[in-house]
Design a protein around this motif. Structure first.
Motif, short mmCIF file in Angstrom:
data_model
loop_
_atom_site.label_atom_id
_atom_site.label_comp_id
_atom_site.label_asym_id
_atom_site.label_seq_id
_atom_site.Cartn_x
_atom_site.Cartn_y
_atom_site.Cartn_z
N TRP A 197 0.60 -1.27 -0.10
CA TRP A 197 -0.04 -0.02 -0.12
C TRP A 197 1.06 1.38 -0.06
O TRP A 197 0.50 2.37 -0.65
CB TRP A 197 -1.04 0.20 1.14
CG TRP A 197 -1.98 -1.07 1.23
CD1 TRP A 197 -2.33 -1.88 2.21
CD2 TRP A 197 -2.76 -1.24 0.07
NE1 TRP A 197 -3.32 -2.70 1.87
CE2 TRP A 197 -3.63 -2.38 0.48
CE3 TRP A 197 -2.79 -0.67 -1.16
CZ2 TRP A 197 -4.59 -2.85 -0.48
CZ3 TRP A 197 -4.07 -1.37 -2.28
CH2 TRP A 197 -4.67 -2.41 -1.57
N ILE A 198 2.05 1.22 0.65
CA ILE A 198 2.91 2.30 0.52
C ILE A 198 3.59 2.39 -0.86
O ILE A 198 3.55 3.77 -1.24
CB ILE A 198 3.97 2.26 1.88
CG1 ILE A 198 3.40 2.53 3.18
CG2 ILE A 198 5.14 3.16 1.64
CD1 ILE A 198 4.19 1.85 4.19
N PRO A 201 1.21 4.69 -4.18
CA PRO A 201 1.57 6.05 -4.30
C PRO A 201 2.76 6.42 -4.30
O PRO A 201 3.22 7.28 -5.19
CB PRO A 201 0.93 6.51 -3.17
CG PRO A 201 0.73 5.53 -2.19
CD PRO A 201 0.63 4.31 -2.82
N LEU A 250 -6.15 10.46 -6.30
CA LEU A 250 -5.10 9.45 -5.96
C LEU A 250 -5.36 8.91 -4.49
O LEU A 250 -5.27 7.73 -4.29
CB LEU A 250 -3.68 9.90 -5.86
CG LEU A 250 -2.54 8.93 -5.27
CD1 LEU A 250 -2.46 7.76 -6.50
CD2 LEU A 250 -1.29 9.54 -5.56
N VAL A 251 -5.75 9.90 -3.55
CA VAL A 251 -6.10 9.41 -2.24
C VAL A 251 -7.37 8.64 -2.02
O VAL A 251 -7.40 7.56 -1.61
CB VAL A 251 -6.35 10.69 -1.36
CG1 VAL A 251 -6.89 10.35 0.01
CG2 VAL A 251 -4.99 11.55 -1.19
N VAL A 254 -6.34 5.15 -3.61
CA VAL A 254 -5.55 4.28 -2.46
C VAL A 254 -6.50 3.82 -1.30
O VAL A 254 -6.49 2.70 -1.11
CB VAL A 254 -4.57 5.10 -2.08
CG1 VAL A 254 -3.75 4.34 -1.00
CG2 VAL A 254 -3.34 5.22 -3.11
N SER A 255 -7.31 4.80 -1.03
CA SER A 255 -8.21 4.42 0.18
C SER A 255 -9.30 3.58 -0.31
O SER A 255 -9.86 2.40 0.27
CB SER A 255 -9.09 5.74 0.76
OG SER A 255 -7.91 6.75 0.75
N GLN A 258 -7.85 -0.04 -0.02
CA GLN A 258 -7.74 -0.21 1.26
C GLN A 258 -9.01 -0.72 1.84
O GLN A 258 -9.12 -1.92 2.28
CB GLN A 258 -7.45 1.03 2.21
CG GLN A 258 -5.83 1.25 2.14
CD GLN A 258 -5.43 0.58 3.19
OE1 GLN A 258 -4.84 1.27 4.25
NE2 GLN A 258 -4.84 -0.54 3.27
N PHE A 259 -10.11 -0.19 1.53
CA PHE A 259 -11.46 -0.58 1.85
C PHE A 259 -11.70 -1.91 1.33
O PHE A 259 -12.49 -2.73 2.02
CB PHE A 259 -12.37 0.45 1.88
CG PHE A 259 -12.26 1.70 2.63
CD1 PHE A 259 -12.11 3.05 2.30
CD2 PHE A 259 -12.49 1.51 3.92
CE1 PHE A 259 -11.88 4.06 2.88
CE2 PHE A 259 -12.15 2.60 4.96
CZ PHE A 259 -12.15 3.84 4.41
#
Lengths: 267, 556, 295
Positions: A197-198, A201, A250-251, A254-255, A258-259
């Motif tokens: 995940w890191i 981005p 982008l946020v 990525v989120s 994650q969800f």
């Protein structure tokens, strides 16, 4: 699956369709320069305005996302796999192997890779096709980006290697492959997921910086990273809030990932 | 089992998640935002400007890069100064001078009663020692280089206030070269450090990576029209700042008073908020050029070499580039399309007979047709059937050049040419254009600091190593390059200014005709001047905003 | 017994020191090799100065002669290093030791603030996220860390500059999302372990569970992460110092890279290698397994 997860998955699918068929949704070709409409504010013709060369920002964002969404996760996968393999293998074997792997990782972290990238650019022909340049760039990022988390993986494997449950499993006659798959890997999975995940981005941003070395996405192809680099501009912070859209997107992406995929976070 | 986790700060002392989150984000950020700023103490009489890097040297004879050169300009007393506004020579430490023997000899009559900043007397001996040091081949002084072109030199003091320098060969425009030679005390000649000077300021303090502080020279010889001793300022603090955005932020905060060579984007930002502070001075002497690789041994395909060596091909490319758009879009309107190798800002030497290059894609295709090129569909092909495509390199990080590259890419696509635009870091570019010759076309801006054409001999002579498109030719490979060599030698061999102008006009016309370098735009000089600065009169030549530093003062 | 323990401690520490030395030396040699082979080596900006004669330009390159052969240059450099001479920077025209003396404090300050701030913020978000298991809090924390993960470090530095705060605080914001992600995942995983669930079922307090059952399990990877964040902080210092024009080692590294300044780059690589290996060795020594062996 929880409702939140369904929504996240749904939004991601919609996003992928949007960028995969960017040509159908983009208001204009990404390279077309409307030279009389440079730095245009958002309007009906240009929903996110135009850039300094009069190119439609929304079109460039859609095409930029396509490239990055396909390649950044692939590069992140490579770096995560390498971190698991190199960090995990050395720590699992222990002793001199562990120390040698640790030295190799630290050496890798310390070297100025910028110069390797410069040398590589010098070796590649100048008129390399755009697609090749992009693929090479992200592959390099994957190959060079594993070292930091390899250290953490190694530390984790080291502590698992001497744990009681592993000793018991070994004493019970578990094969090494079963030990690795059933006992070690699940315990390093959180670290590997965090690394993944890191990296996504991070690689998108790093690709833009590699443009300074002649690598990365070449003009007129847009990239998410290059669109984000526009924020390195005092004006953007004050006068043009629509320039934050690539960052917000982008946020959001990525989120959403994650969800959609963060099952281990729920107990 | 799920925990609710919504307990607020209650009797048990537990803190809820969201509250804790809020506190732990907000408090550190609040502390950070209230943190220290860059604001300096308000020192009246201290002008604050910037240099892009730490100066490599404080020895005025060894100054080569911009930062060292600006310090040299502010601290160095020179015999003759090129007035940055009028672009004419004027006497400084030399009250007057005489050039004779066909440009081989120059005699200076020095100003009497002048003292160095440490109170010691200035005399002809100091001039002799300094000039000899500049001419010393073992010192390799960049300032002495143009003087060494005159061959062996005899430098002597005729008396306390007269110096004569006799060269083996004549040097055209010799006077202006002394604008670069800062006179040091004889005992420090060749090893000076700008602490004992004849200029308006001397170096008082240097903090690496932060600033260089110049203090007023209490013995400076110059007085204003009312008889007051100059300079008006007490000090000049030169901050080391390479980031242009940071520079502008600090200018707005009042931390910096003057900015030279403001990039167009930042100029527009400043102009929208503070029109009085942002000034567009019109065309500078800097321009942007594009050239093709014509080196015979270059590792590029033979058919590409044939294209690049064709006059028709080069002129076609030139016609197909929309220079008006480059000026308008890439430079935000703060540039003008070039007509030739000099900018009109070079008032005397610019050839006013040159005509602008019209943007005409039909004319471009016509020229290409003459060389056997043909446009099939959207692709231009040469007579061998090779699609016309070339790579264009420039230095990454220069926004204007990156924009120009994209614009040129689109312009040439109109006539079926594919341009692969590749920004690279500067050392990689320099290696390609100077060592390996592994490139097709390059776009750079060669900075002219010298108005006199002799300053460009290293570019235009066919044997020169900075003859970018085909350097270090043993003999001129084309007739037109032989012609350029001839006219350059002719203008260097005479003192007669009109004759020199006529010869150099011929060079400009040949270049405009043959297009070995495609001159794209002449950049405007953009500066920022704080309203606190009095007597500011910015000009296009560097240092643009403080060329008259001795007359500047600050509002109290 | 005590004497045997001391000997063992000494052996472990000596081994780590030897590893630091070997890695640093290898790093310096490889770094010098990479720079030497990279395009643009030996080129200076003055090469394109039309005012200079060919002789002057050639004279400026005489200083590069010693750097042509990497092995002999490095051998010579190590010999000088033993006498405290770090070499001379061609691009900055100053001894490297002087440059380091002037610039190291700035970068050390940036790195310390960055690492400390990043860990403070990262743990402050991660511990409650795993402890309280509130979905809204967890989602918010993930979102916040995601925002800062996606903002380029140069942009963060510029934001601080615009509001008039020290740009070096941006380094903390670069580090904290990584600390948050790793530590949150580790904590969540550990909280689901059987022995922790048993402890909770037995009614142990949260603090006791965290101190006795969680921390020992995550200590090793967290200490490794601590070591790694030092490297990340150094890397982040480069764009931050360039944007803020802070006279630190990061800005120096960037300038050295652009001018292919071998003496400067070799020394910088050595410093980074020493710091990286030392930080990682230190965190290894602090890990529970090592502590048992040493103490």
């Amino acid at each position: 699956m929880s409702r939140a997860r369904w929504i996240a998955v749904g939004l991601l699918i919609a996003l992928f369709v949007l960028v995969l068929f960017a040509g159908a949704f983009a208001p204009a070709p990404y390279a077309k320069q409307f030279r009389n409409d440079t730095d245009h504010r958002p309007s009906e013709q240009f929903p996110l305005g135009t850039d300094e060369l009069g190119r439609d920002r929304l079109s460039r964002l859609l095409y930029g996302m396509r490239i990055s969404l396909l390649l950044a996760p692939a590069a992140a996968l490579i770096s995560t796999a390498l971190a698991a393999l190199i960090g995990g293998a050395g720590a699992y074997m222990g002793g001199a192997w562990d120390r040698a792997t640790g030295m190799f990782i630290d050496l890798f972290l310390s070297l100025p890779w910028l110069f390797l990238l410069l040398t590589l650019r010098a070796l590649l022909p100048l008129d390399i096709p755009a697609v090749t340049s992009v693929v090479v760039t992200f592959a390099l990022l994957g190959i060079l980006g594993w070292a930091a988390s390899a250290r953490i993986v190694a530390a984790s494997v080291r502590s698992i290697r001497t744990s009681e449950f592993l000793l018991q499993a070994r004493a019970a006659g578990c094969k090494p492959s079963r030990l690795l798959l059933r006992h070690v890997l699940p315990n390093v999975k959180p670290i590997l997921l965090a690394q993944f995940w890191i990296s996504v981005p991070l690689f998108i941003l790093t690709e833009a910086n590699l443009g300074m070395l002649g690598l990365g996405v070449t003009e007129p192809l847009p990239s998410w990273g290059n669109l984000l680099r526009e924020l390195e501009n005092y004006t953007a912070l004050r006068h043009s809030p629509w320039l934050w859209v690539p960052l917000l997107s982008l946020v959001m992406v990525v989120s959403l990932f994650q969800f959609a995929l963060g099952a281990e976070e729920r107990a | 089992m799920k925990a609710s986790g919504h307990r607020v700060i209650g009797p048990s002392g537990e803190v809820s998640g969201p509250t804790l989150l809020a506190l732990l984000i907000v408090i550190p950020l609040a502390l950070a935002l209230g943190g220290c700023t860059h604001r300096s103490a308000d020192n009246s009489g201290e002008l604050r400007v910037t240099i892009k890097t730490d100066p490599k040297t404080l020895n005025p004879l060894m100054a080569e890069e911009d930062a060292s050169d600006r310090i040299r300009y502010l601290t160095g007393g020179v015999l003759i100064r090129v007035n940055r506004k009028q672009q004419e020579n004027q006497g400084e430490l030399a009250e007057n001078w005489n050039v004779d023997e066909g440009g081989r000899r120059i005699t200076f009559n020095l100003r009497a009663g002048v003292k160095f900043s440490d109170g010691s007397d200035f005399s002809a001996d100091d001039v002799v020692a300094t000039v000899k040091a500049a001419l010393d081949p073992s010192l390799h002084s960049p300032k002495g280089d143009p003087l060494r072109a005159g061959g062996k030199a005899d430098v002597r003091a005729l008396d306390r206030n007269r110096v004569v320098i006799t060269f083996e060969h004549p040097i055209a425009g010799i006077e202006r070269l002394f604008d670069e030679i800062a006179i040091s005390p004889a005992r420090m000649a060749g090893k000076a450090d700008s602490s004992v000077v004849l200029g308006a300021f001397s170096v008082a303090e240097q903090r690496a990576g932060e600033y260089v502080l110049l203090k007023r020279n209490p013995y400076y010889w110059k007085k204003d029209s009312a008889g007051h001793q100059l300079p008006y300022l007490n000090a000049i603090r030169m901050y080391v700042l390479s980031n242009r955005d940071t520079e502008l932020i600090r200018f707005r905060q009042g931390d910096i008073h003057l900015i030279d060579s403001l990039p167009p984007d930042l100029y527009e930002q400043l102009h929208s908020d503070d029109p009085g502070a942002a000034r567009d001075l019109g065309p500078s002497i800097e321009s942007e050029q594009l050239w093709f690789n014509e080196v015979a041994k270059a590792p590029i395909p033979a058919y590409k070499k044939a294209w690049f060596r064709s006059r028709n091909f080069r002129r076609a490319i030139s016609s197909a580039i929309n220079r008006a758009d480059l000026a308008r879009v890439a430079f935000r309107g703060h540039a003008t399309p070039s007509v030739g190798l000099l900018s009109p800002a070079n008032k005397f030497w610019f050839d006013k007979n040159l005509r602008p290059i019209a943007y005409d894609t039909n004319a471009a295709l016509e020229l290409l047709k003459q060389d056997g090129f043909s446009k099939i569909g959207d692709t231009l092909k040469d007579r061998g059937g090779n699609p016309v495509s070339f790579s264009l390199i420039t230095n990454a990080g220069n926004k204007q050049r990156e924009r120009m590259g994209s614009l040129i890419q689109q312009d040439l696509q109109q006539i079926g040419i594919t341009v692969n635009f590749v920004p690279l870091d500067f050392p990689s570019i320099a290696e390609r254009i100077m060592k390996t010759y592994d490139y097709d076309a390059c776009m750079l801006g060669l900075t002219n600091v010298d108005l006199d054409p002799n300053g460009q001999v290293n570019v235009w002579m066919s044997s020169a190593d900075l003859h970018q498109w085909n350097p270090q030719q043993k003999t001129p490979e084309t007739e037109w390059e032989a012609q350029i060599d001839k006219y350059l030698r002719a203008q260097a061999a005479t003192l007669n200014r009109p004759e020199r102008k006529a010869d150099f006009d011929k060079v400009q016309e040949i270049v405009a005709d043959e297009d070995p370098m495609l001159y794209l735009v002449d950049k405007n000089a953009l500066v920022a001047v704080s309203p606190k600065v009095k007597n500011a009169d910015p000009v296009v030549l560097t240092p643009q905003t403080y060329w008259n530093a001795e007359y500047l003062s600050l509002e109290k | 017994m005590a004497s045997a323990k001391s000997m063992k401690t000494l052996r472990i520490i000596s081994r780590h020191l030897l590893i630091i030395l070997i890695t640093a030396l290898a790093g310096g040699l490889l770094g010098a090799t990479l720079v030497r082979l990279a395009p643009g080596f030996g080129i200076q900006e003055s090469d394109l100065n039309t005012q200079l004669s060919a002789e002057t330009r050639r004279a400026m390159h005489k200083e590069d002669a010693g750097e042509q052969n990497v092995l002999s240059y490095y051998g010579h450099y190590l010999g000088s290093l033993l006498h405290g001479d770090l070499g001379y920077s061609r691009s900055m025209d100053r001894p490297v030791s002087e440059l380091f003396r002037d610039r190291l404090p700035d970068t050390v300050e940036s790195v310390v603030i960055g690492v400390a701030g990043g860990w403070l913020l990262g743990l402050a978000l991660a511990i409650p996220a795993s402890w309280k298991r509130a979905p809204v809090y967890s989602a918010s924390a993930t979102l916040i860390s995601g925002v800062f993960l996606c903002i380029p470090s140069a942009v963060l530095a510029l934001i601080f500059l615009v509001v008039g705060s020290p740009g070096k605080l941006a380094i903390a914001l670069v580090i904290f999302p990584k600390v948050f992600r790793f530590s949150r995942n580790l904590l969540v995983k550990t909280y689901t372990m059987p022995h922790v669930l048993t402890a909770r079922a037995r009614g142990l307090s949260s603090a006791r569970i965290f101190g006795w059952h969680i921390l020992p399990n995550i200590a090793a990877p967290m200490l490794a992460l601590a070591g790694v964040t030092v490297s990340i902080a150094f890397a982040a210092a480069i764009p931050v110092e360039v944007v803020c024009d802070s006279p630190g080692l990061g800005q120096l590294a960037w300038k050295a890279a652009l001018s292919r300044d071998v003496p400067l780059l070799v020394n910088l690589t050595l410093v980074i290698a020493i710091v990286t290996v030392a930080a990682n060795s230190f965190s290894e020594l602090l890990s529970p397994a090592a502590t048992r062996d040493v103490l």
